[in-house]
Design a protein around this motif. Structure first.
Motif, mmCIF file in Angstrom:
data_model
loop_
_atom_site.group_PDB
_atom_site.id
_atom_site.type_symbol
_atom_site.label_atom_id
_atom_site.label_comp_id
_atom_site.label_asym_id
_atom_site.label_seq_id
_atom_site.Cartn_x
_atom_site.Cartn_y
_atom_site.Cartn_z
ATOM 1 N N GLU A 279 -4.221 0.858 -8.050
ATOM 2 C CA GLU A 279 -5.471 1.467 -7.581
ATOM 3 C C GLU A 279 -6.013 0.735 -6.343
ATOM 4 O OE1 GLU A 279 -6.950 4.180 -8.824
ATOM 5 O OE2 GLU A 279 -5.558 4.423 -10.486
ATOM 6 N N ASP A 280 -5.712 -0.561 -6.234
ATOM 7 C CA ASP A 280 -6.194 -1.352 -5.103
ATOM 8 C C ASP A 280 -5.536 -0.945 -3.790
ATOM 9 O OD1 ASP A 280 -7.719 -2.743 -6.930
ATOM 10 O OD2 ASP A 280 -6.324 -4.438 -7.054
ATOM 11 N N VAL B 52 -4.848 2.275 -2.766
ATOM 12 C CA VAL B 52 -5.184 3.616 -2.293
ATOM 13 C C VAL B 52 -5.730 3.474 -0.881
ATOM 14 C CG1 VAL B 52 -6.707 5.601 -2.639
ATOM 15 C CG2 VAL B 52 -5.590 4.527 -4.607
ATOM 16 N N GLY B 53 -5.210 4.275 0.030
ATOM 17 C CA GLY B 53 -5.605 4.202 1.434
ATOM 18 C C GLY B 53 -4.658 3.374 2.281
ATOM 19 N N THR B 54 -3.741 2.657 1.656
ATOM 20 C CA THR B 54 -2.776 1.837 2.389
ATOM 21 C C THR B 54 -1.773 2.735 3.092
ATOM 22 O OG1 THR B 54 -2.975 0.087 0.742
ATOM 23 C CG2 THR B 54 -1.054 0.007 2.164
ATOM 24 N N VAL B 55 -1.439 2.363 4.325
ATOM 25 C CA VAL B 55 -0.486 3.141 5.119
ATOM 26 C C VAL B 55 0.863 2.431 5.084
ATOM 27 C CG1 VAL B 55 0.055 4.015 7.423
ATOM 28 C CG2 VAL B 55 -2.300 4.061 6.582
ATOM 29 N N LYS C 213 0.357 7.773 3.797
ATOM 30 C CA LYS C 213 -0.778 7.048 3.246
ATOM 31 C C LYS C 213 -0.827 7.299 1.742
ATOM 32 C CE LYS C 213 -5.153 8.410 3.594
ATOM 33 N NZ LYS C 213 -6.466 8.751 4.127
ATOM 34 N N GLU D 237 -2.614 8.284 -1.168
ATOM 35 C CA GLU D 237 -3.825 9.070 -1.327
ATOM 36 C C GLU D 237 -4.517 8.800 -2.661
ATOM 37 O OE1 GLU D 237 -6.687 11.654 0.090
ATOM 38 O OE2 GLU D 237 -4.967 10.835 1.150
ATOM 39 N N LYS D 238 -3.730 8.722 -3.745
ATOM 40 C CA LYS D 238 -4.310 8.448 -5.058
ATOM 41 C C LYS D 238 -3.227 7.932 -5.995
ATOM 42 C CE LYS D 238 -3.761 13.103 -6.976
ATOM 43 N NZ LYS D 238 -4.404 14.192 -7.667
ATOM 44 N N ILE E 125 1.233 10.498 -2.212
ATOM 45 C CA ILE E 125 1.098 10.203 -0.776
ATOM 46 C C ILE E 125 0.853 11.474 0.025
ATOM 47 C CG2 ILE E 125 2.568 8.149 -0.877
ATOM 48 C CD1 ILE E 125 4.793 9.989 0.398
ATOM 49 N N VAL F 220 0.544 10.951 7.413
ATOM 50 C CA VAL F 220 -0.557 10.509 8.281
ATOM 51 C C VAL F 220 -0.465 11.225 9.600
ATOM 52 C CG1 VAL F 220 -1.587 8.529 9.468
ATOM 53 C CG2 VAL F 220 -0.643 8.271 7.204
#
Length: 182
Positions: free
Chosen positions: A119-120, A122-125, A168, A170-171, A179, A182
């Protein structure tokens, strides 16, 4: 009894044999990271337990090495009887065996397995490691805790994602990574 089968020669043969194979075993451990590991291109999220391997090839070689060299020293250098030399060699072989097993136990404890919370991230590319068809699974390459990792992911869009395209996270649901391109 033939000359080559004398007590000092038997202790010497056991010591030399065990020392050579012990050195080979240590070199294999140093250069390959151990004899029981499988290296793959994915990251496991499971935690493993370090076990105390007392009876192993390495500890048996350590026993034989201690047995051979101490037996030879007791018989040839200290001029002890064959029985006393054998007893001393056996005791020191056990000490070598315990010491080797304990040192390997300590070395294996250095292997650090970090459990991560997906969960940490999420948003990582990252980037696609394999091509993704719409609504399909594949693998992505992403940096997690300063380590480049290849992990399983799911394309949640209706568009195809080609290999090496930026993606990315996404969740995350039920330990499954979704994912988007991007």
């Amino acid at each position: 009894m033939p000359e080559f089968m004398s007590i000092p020669n038997m202790f010497l043969a056991v010591g030399v044999f065990a020392t050579i194979f012990y050195i080979i075993k240590i070199c294999l451990f140093i250069f390959t990271g151990g004899d029981a590991e499988v290296h793959t291109d994915f990251v496991s999220l499971t935690d493993t337990d370090v076990s105390f391997d007392f009876i192993s090839i390495q500890s048996i070689l350590a026993f034989l090495m201690g047995f051979g060299w101490v037996g030879l020293a007791c018989f040839a250098q200290f001029k002890l009887s064959a029985l006393i030399s054998f007893i001393a060699a056996f005791v020191f072989g056990l000490i070598f065996m315990f010491l080797s097993a304990y040192l390997m136990f300590l070395i294996k404890k250095l292997d650090k397995r970090v459990k991560i919370n997906l969960e940490d991230f999420v948003g990582t590319v990252g980037r696609a490691y394999t091509a993704f068809k719409p609504q399909s699974e594949g693998q992505i390459e992403v940096t997690i805790n300063d380590q480049l990792s290849v992990i399983e992911a799911y394309n949640m869009t209706d568009e195809e994602i080609h290999a090496f395209m930026p993606v990315k996270i996404e969740k995350v649901e039920n330990n499954k990574i979704y994912i988007v391109r991007v």
